[in-house]
Design a protein around this motif. Structure first.
Motif, PDB file in Angstrom:
ATOM      1  N   ARG A  36     -10.162  -0.990  70.428  1.00 29.23           N
ATOM      2  CA  ARG A  36      -9.474  -0.408  69.268  1.00 29.23           C
ATOM      3  C   ARG A  36      -8.118   0.182  69.660  1.00 29.23           C
ATOM      4  O   ARG A  36      -7.149   0.085  68.903  1.00 29.23           O
ATOM      5  CB  ARG A  36     -10.353   0.664  68.629  1.00 29.23           C
ATOM      6  CG  ARG A  36     -11.586   0.077  67.951  1.00 29.23           C
ATOM      7  CD  ARG A  36     -12.549   1.128  67.473  1.00 29.23           C
ATOM      8  NE  ARG A  36     -11.951   2.060  66.541  1.00 29.23           N
ATOM      9  CZ  ARG A  36     -12.524   3.210  66.168  1.00 29.23           C
ATOM     10  NH1 ARG A  36     -13.691   3.569  66.660  1.00 29.23           N
ATOM     11  NH2 ARG A  36     -11.911   3.998  65.311  1.00 29.23           N
ATOM     12  N   ILE A  37      -8.049   0.791  70.844  1.00 28.33           N
ATOM     13  CA  ILE A  37      -6.796   1.410  71.284  1.00 28.33           C
ATOM     14  C   ILE A  37      -5.715   0.356  71.500  1.00 28.33           C
ATOM     15  O   ILE A  37      -4.564   0.550  71.115  1.00 28.33           O
ATOM     16  CB  ILE A  37      -7.028   2.257  72.550  1.00 28.33           C
ATOM     17  CG1 ILE A  37      -7.748   3.556  72.170  1.00 28.33           C
ATOM     18  CG2 ILE A  37      -5.713   2.550  73.287  1.00 28.33           C
ATOM     19  CD1 ILE A  37      -8.244   4.387  73.342  1.00 28.33           C
ATOM     20  N   VAL A  38      -6.064  -0.782  72.116  1.00 24.10           N
ATOM     21  CA  VAL A  38      -5.034  -1.776  72.443  1.00 24.10           C
ATOM     22  C   VAL A  38      -4.724  -2.745  71.301  1.00 24.10           C
ATOM     23  O   VAL A  38      -3.722  -3.457  71.361  1.00 24.10           O
ATOM     24  CB  VAL A  38      -5.389  -2.587  73.716  1.00 24.10           C
ATOM     25  CG1 VAL A  38      -5.552  -1.654  74.912  1.00 24.10           C
ATOM     26  CG2 VAL A  38      -6.594  -3.466  73.523  1.00 24.10           C
ATOM     27  N   ALA A  39      -5.545  -2.778  70.268  1.00 27.18           N
ATOM     28  CA  ALA A  39      -5.342  -3.749  69.184  1.00 27.18           C
ATOM     29  C   ALA A  39      -3.923  -3.756  68.610  1.00 27.18           C
ATOM     30  O   ALA A  39      -3.344  -4.831  68.410  1.00 27.18           O
ATOM     31  CB  ALA A  39      -6.380  -3.535  68.081  1.00 27.18           C
ATOM     32  N   PRO A  40      -3.288  -2.596  68.364  1.00 29.38           N
ATOM     33  CA  PRO A  40      -1.936  -2.625  67.796  1.00 29.38           C
ATOM     34  C   PRO A  40      -0.871  -3.205  68.734  1.00 29.38           C
ATOM     35  O   PRO A  40       0.230  -3.523  68.294  1.00 29.38           O
ATOM     36  CB  PRO A  40      -1.633  -1.151  67.506  1.00 29.38           C
ATOM     37  CG  PRO A  40      -2.942  -0.461  67.493  1.00 29.38           C
ATOM     38  CD  PRO A  40      -3.831  -1.243  68.411  1.00 29.38           C
ATOM     39  N   LEU A  41      -1.182  -3.339  70.015  1.00 29.28           N
ATOM     40  CA  LEU A  41      -0.199  -3.904  70.958  1.00 29.28           C
ATOM     41  C   LEU A  41       0.140  -5.352  70.645  1.00 29.28           C
ATOM     42  O   LEU A  41       1.210  -5.832  71.005  1.00 29.28           O
ATOM     43  CB  LEU A  41      -0.713  -3.803  72.396  1.00 29.28           C
ATOM     44  CG  LEU A  41      -0.763  -2.406  72.995  1.00 29.28           C
ATOM     45  CD1 LEU A  41      -1.493  -2.448  74.336  1.00 29.28           C
ATOM     46  CD2 LEU A  41       0.640  -1.841  73.150  1.00 29.28           C
ATOM     47  N   ALA A  42      -0.746  -6.053  69.978  1.00 28.17           N
ATOM     48  CA  ALA A  42      -0.521  -7.466  69.670  1.00 28.17           C
ATOM     49  C   ALA A  42       0.804  -7.670  68.950  1.00 28.17           C
ATOM     50  O   ALA A  42       1.486  -8.673  69.165  1.00 28.17           O
ATOM     51  CB  ALA A  42      -1.676  -8.013  68.839  1.00 28.17           C
ATOM     52  N   ALA A  43       1.203  -6.719  68.141  1.00 28.39           N
ATOM     53  CA  ALA A  43       2.455  -6.847  67.379  1.00 28.39           C
ATOM     54  C   ALA A  43       3.684  -6.807  68.295  1.00 28.39           C
ATOM     55  O   ALA A  43       4.746  -7.327  67.941  1.00 28.39           O
ATOM     56  CB  ALA A  43       2.548  -5.740  66.341  1.00 28.39           C
ATOM     57  N   LEU A  44       3.556  -6.199  69.477  1.00 28.19           N
ATOM     58  CA  LEU A  44       4.690  -6.089  70.403  1.00 28.19           C
ATOM     59  C   LEU A  44       4.732  -7.210  71.437  1.00 28.19           C
ATOM     60  O   LEU A  44       5.747  -7.411  72.082  1.00 28.19           O
ATOM     61  CB  LEU A  44       4.618  -4.768  71.167  1.00 28.19           C
ATOM     62  CG  LEU A  44       4.922  -3.499  70.382  1.00 28.19           C
ATOM     63  CD1 LEU A  44       4.650  -2.275  71.233  1.00 28.19           C
ATOM     64  CD2 LEU A  44       6.346  -3.517  69.898  1.00 28.19           C
TER      65      LEU A  44
END
Length: 163
Positions: A151-159
């Motif tokens: 859950r913590i790393v999921a938003p990294l996909a956008a970068l």
């Protein structure tokens, strides 16, 4: 985002619950991948005091060392090799209670005893990076770690660049 974390709770799950929104705030609005990875590895390392916490990025069909906290690390890892390369090849989080018992383990540090590797996927579901965490204790990681780290790393996909 403030330059410090506020971590509360005695249990691992409670620490993750307070870290999760702060970790996402570190990533939200950041356009520089290195800055986001560096702050996230520092936030995780500060919260849990693991031996090694960092990222490897998929480049030219190998994992290349990215921002991390801890001792010097392996610079490049082939696809399918070690815990990191295996998590990448299998496109799934790997929990390893004893790295010495893992076939083909790559010993970047002789102090590492257990490990968790979490794939980071692009919008198409292709692995473009991994979060790698090592502990100097056996069996340090469990499904709680897997669930929250995913859950913590999921938003990294956008970068991350598409694979």
């Amino acid at each position: 985002m403030a330059e410090h974390l506020i971590i509360e709770g005695a249990s691992k799950a409670e620490k993750y619950q307070t870290l999760l929104p702060q970790a996402h705030a570190l990533i939200q609005g950041e356009t520089d991948l290195v800055a986001a990875l560096a702050n996230l590895s520092a936030a995780l390392a500060t919260t849990f005091d693991w031996l090694w916490t960092g990222f490897y990025l998929v480049k030219n069909e190998q994992l290349v060392l990215g921002p991390f906290q801890g001792p010097i690390a392996c610079t490049r890892i082939p696809h399918g090799r070690g815990v990191c390369g295996s998590a990448w090849a299998q496109n799934r989080t790997l929990l390893v209670d004893d790295v010495d018992a893992f076939p083909g383990h790559i010993a970047c540090s002789s102090s590492a005893r257990s490990e968790i590797v979490v794939p980071i996927r692009d919008a198409a579901g292709k692995v473009v990076a991994v979060l790698d965490v090592d502990s100097d204790q056996l069996a340090s990681f469990d499904q709680t770690d897997a669930d929250y780290l995913e859950r913590i790393v999921a938003p990294l996909a956008a970068l991350l660049p598409a694979g």
